[in-house]
Design a protein around this motif. Structure first.
Motif, PDB file in Angstrom:
ATOM      1  N   GLN A 228      61.925  -6.157  44.899  1.00 25.92           N
ATOM      2  CA  GLN A 228      60.873  -6.864  44.180  1.00 25.92           C
ATOM      3  C   GLN A 228      59.808  -5.905  43.648  1.00 25.92           C
ATOM      4  N   GLY A 229      60.223  -4.699  43.306  1.00 27.35           N
ATOM      5  CA  GLY A 229      59.322  -3.727  42.700  1.00 27.35           C
ATOM      6  C   GLY A 229      58.344  -3.082  43.644  1.00 27.35           C
ATOM      7  N   LEU A 230      58.629  -3.134  44.947  1.00 26.65           N
ATOM      8  CA  LEU A 230      57.711  -2.579  45.935  1.00 26.65           C
ATOM      9  C   LEU A 230      58.502  -1.924  47.060  1.00 26.65           C
ATOM     10  N   PRO A 231      58.141  -0.691  47.463  1.00 26.72           N
ATOM     11  CA  PRO A 231      58.855  -0.049  48.578  1.00 26.72           C
ATOM     12  C   PRO A 231      58.734  -0.834  49.875  1.00 26.72           C
ATOM     13  N   VAL A 232      59.672  -0.590  50.777  1.00 25.50           N
ATOM     14  CA  VAL A 232      59.684  -1.239  52.086  1.00 25.50           C
ATOM     15  C   VAL A 232      59.704  -0.162  53.161  1.00 25.50           C
ATOM     16  N   ASN A 233      58.755  -0.218  54.072  1.00 24.76           N
ATOM     17  CA  ASN A 233      58.742   0.704  55.208  1.00 24.76           C
ATOM     18  C   ASN A 233      59.598   0.196  56.359  1.00 24.76           C
ATOM     19  N   ARG A 234      59.468  -1.087  56.635  1.00 25.79           N
ATOM     20  CA  ARG A 234      60.111  -1.670  57.806  1.00 25.79           C
ATOM     21  C   ARG A 234      60.893  -2.907  57.393  1.00 25.79           C
ATOM     22  N   THR A 235      62.183  -2.851  57.551  1.00 24.64           N
ATOM     23  CA  THR A 235      63.034  -3.959  57.146  1.00 24.64           C
ATOM     24  C   THR A 235      63.067  -5.037  58.220  1.00 24.64           C
ATOM     25  N   ALA A 236      63.586  -6.211  57.847  1.00 21.74           N
ATOM     26  CA  ALA A 236      63.730  -7.297  58.810  1.00 21.74           C
ATOM     27  C   ALA A 236      64.694  -6.911  59.924  1.00 21.74           C
ATOM     28  N   VAL A 237      65.729  -6.154  59.576  1.00 26.27           N
ATOM     29  CA  VAL A 237      66.686  -5.708  60.591  1.00 26.27           C
ATOM     30  C   VAL A 237      66.009  -4.772  61.585  1.00 26.27           C
ATOM     31  N   ALA A 238      65.211  -3.815  61.084  1.00 26.06           N
ATOM     32  CA  ALA A 238      64.517  -2.876  61.968  1.00 26.06           C
ATOM     33  C   ALA A 238      63.531  -3.595  62.883  1.00 26.06           C
ATOM     34  N   ALA A 239      62.931  -4.666  62.378  1.00 21.80           N
ATOM     35  CA  ALA A 239      61.970  -5.424  63.179  1.00 21.80           C
ATOM     36  C   ALA A 239      62.636  -6.478  64.046  1.00 21.80           C
ATOM     37  N   ALA A 240      63.964  -6.573  63.978  1.00 18.92           N
ATOM     38  CA  ALA A 240      64.733  -7.549  64.759  1.00 18.92           C
ATOM     39  C   ALA A 240      64.309  -8.980  64.453  1.00 18.92           C
ATOM     40  N   ARG A 311      43.531 -13.841  64.893  1.00 16.47           N
ATOM     41  CA  ARG A 311      44.698 -13.136  65.416  1.00 16.47           C
ATOM     42  C   ARG A 311      45.928 -13.631  64.651  1.00 16.47           C
ATOM     43  N   VAL A 312      46.745 -12.676  64.196  1.00 17.32           N
ATOM     44  CA  VAL A 312      47.941 -12.991  63.420  1.00 17.32           C
ATOM     45  C   VAL A 312      49.159 -12.598  64.247  1.00 17.32           C
ATOM     46  N   VAL A 313      50.086 -13.520  64.409  1.00 16.85           N
ATOM     47  CA  VAL A 313      51.265 -13.288  65.235  1.00 16.85           C
ATOM     48  C   VAL A 313      52.510 -13.336  64.355  1.00 16.85           C
ATOM     49  N   SER A 314      53.329 -12.292  64.475  1.00 22.14           N
ATOM     50  CA  SER A 314      54.547 -12.172  63.684  1.00 22.14           C
ATOM     51  C   SER A 314      55.768 -12.576  64.512  1.00 22.14           C
ATOM     52  N   MET A 315      56.858 -12.879  63.821  1.00 22.88           N
ATOM     53  CA  MET A 315      58.137 -13.103  64.493  1.00 22.88           C
ATOM     54  C   MET A 315      58.824 -11.786  64.834  1.00 22.88           C
ATOM     55  N   GLU A 316      58.196 -10.667  64.459  1.00 22.54           N
ATOM     56  CA  GLU A 316      58.756  -9.342  64.721  1.00 22.54           C
ATOM     57  C   GLU A 316      58.992  -9.146  66.217  1.00 22.54           C
ATOM     58  N   GLN A 317      60.174  -8.648  66.573  1.00 22.58           N
ATOM     59  CA  GLN A 317      60.540  -8.421  67.967  1.00 22.58           C
ATOM     60  C   GLN A 317      60.439  -6.954  68.374  1.00 22.58           C
ATOM     61  N   GLU A 318      60.545  -6.058  67.408  1.00 30.57           N
ATOM     62  CA  GLU A 318      60.517  -4.620  67.683  1.00 30.57           C
ATOM     63  C   GLU A 318      59.370  -3.987  66.909  1.00 30.57           C
ATOM     64  N   GLY A 319      58.500  -3.252  67.602  1.00 27.44           N
ATOM     65  CA  GLY A 319      57.408  -2.582  66.920  1.00 27.44           C
ATOM     66  C   GLY A 319      56.074  -2.866  67.567  1.00 27.44           C
TER      67      GLY A 319
END
Length: 377
Positions: A228-240, A311-319
């Protein structure tokens, strides 16, 4: 019969105080810019308690500028540091190693300065490519080492002040009868060092200063390369983060009047648009067009007081950034969105589908992706 091992002798030209002072001026300028912007970066990413509620959300491009300068000046410092070390390394073999208390202090300051400088700039360079071949956490060590580096540099400058003053300008150097034949070689060396600094800056600065992106040959990120025209540092796979089931996903807003929204209900709320940059600590940044629901509207619906933190909570499992917080200046800024779309398209999984934070003047690691819960503090 004693066998005497001759000590090394250095008689090469340009290993002199005038050359070291000339390069040292440039290196000091790069270090000062890198240090000051680094402190700003650290405080925005890990604000001390007394500052957490007063961090400014404007200018919206502030972090993009300061972090871009931080990484650019740090990279520029590498050839300057190598050139500086080249001009002074013969002094490491002086004998006797310590001649007086002042000389001992000088050598101690040099040892501390060189060790801190080499570790600081090269660990920072490896951070830009997200490679961490060490057992410690990068951010706190890098920040603490920056203070050691600057303290050692100030001690070194204080000890060497008379010599620096004597060789600061061409006129002062001439009064000390430095070899005239070294002049052309010194100018050639300084020209080469300046060219090296210019080359590495030109080949990396385009990752944040987009007018130079066509020359972005050595930086680990290109501002135009990514979904989408923007770099990605952390993918959904990397974040589990698993594939999100839209029918089951809910946004929970916890506050005095808590409520829950489905994705369709969130999309049905009034949508706002903003053009804001993503600016990452690794040095790359790019502006993008975002649309979504204002955080302040979600807080008002939950009955949050004006000075409340979020406070913001993500579904991210790794990180380490699955849970982040923002002060009221960010939460109440009209540009701070729970974004649902990027550059006119629904967020991709790697950009945080179904919802992510986008806020002005905020480090990329705190622009939380895969959001599923907001808590009024």
């Amino acid at each position: 019969m004693k066998l005497r091992v001759p000590l090394p002798r250095f008689s090469g030209r340009l290993h002199d105080a005038r050359t070291a002072t000339a390069i040292g001026r440039w290196l000091a300028a790069a270090v000062v810019v890198c240090f000051l912007t680094g402190v700003i970066s650290h405080w925005l990413q890990h604000p001390p308690g007394w500052l957490a509620d007063d961090l400014p959300s404007r200018p919206s491009w502030g972090y993009r500028l300061t972090q871009g300068l931080h990484v650019a000046s740090g990279i520029a410092a590498i050839p300057l540091l190598l050139a500086k070390l080249w001009t002074v390394y013969p002094r490491l073999f002086e004998w006797p190693p310590v001649r007086s208390a002042r000389h001992a202090l000088e050598r101690l300051s040099v040892a501390l300065l060189v060790a801190a400088a080499v570790l600081e700039v090269f660990s920072g360079l490896l951070n830009t490519v997200q490679w961490y071949p060490w057992p410690f956490s990068f951010v706190p060590v890098h920040y603490a080492l920056a203070w050691v580096f600057v303290g050692a540099m100030l001690l070194h400058v204080a000890v060497k002040a008379p010599e620096i003053k004597a060789h600061w300008s061409r006129r002062s150097a001439g009064t000390l009868a430095l070899p005239a034949e070294d002049g052309p070689d010194r100018r050639s060396l300084l020209t080469g060092v300046a060219a090296a600094v210019g080359a590495v800056t030109l080949a990396t600065a385009g990752q944040s200063f987009t007018p130079l992106k066509r020359f972005d040959l050595l930086a680990p990120r290109h501002p135009d390369h990514g979904q989408q025209g923007l770099p990605v540092n952390r993918t959904a796979v990397a974040a589990a983060v698993a594939v999100v089931n839209v029918q089951q996903w809910r946004l929970t807003v916890a506050g005095p009047r808590p409520y829950v929204l489905t994705l369709d209900e969130l999309r049905a709320l009034r949508q706002y648009e903003a053009t804001l940059p993503i600016a990452c600590v690794e040095g790359w940044s790019k502006s993008a067009h975002w649309s979504g629901v204002r955080i302040r509207d979600l807080l008002d619906r939950a009955g949050a007081p004006p000075e409340a933190r979020l406070r913001v909570v993500s579904m991210e499992q790794e990180g380490g950034y699955a849970v982040t917080e923002m002060g009221h200046t960010y939460a109440r800024d009209e540009l701070t969105l729970l974004a649902l779309r990027l550059n006119g398209e629904v967020l991709s999984p790697d950009h945080g589908f179904p919802a992510r934070i986008i806020a002005p003047n905020r480090p990329g690691v705190l622009q939380t992706k895969w959001v599923h819960r907001l808590e009024v503090l």
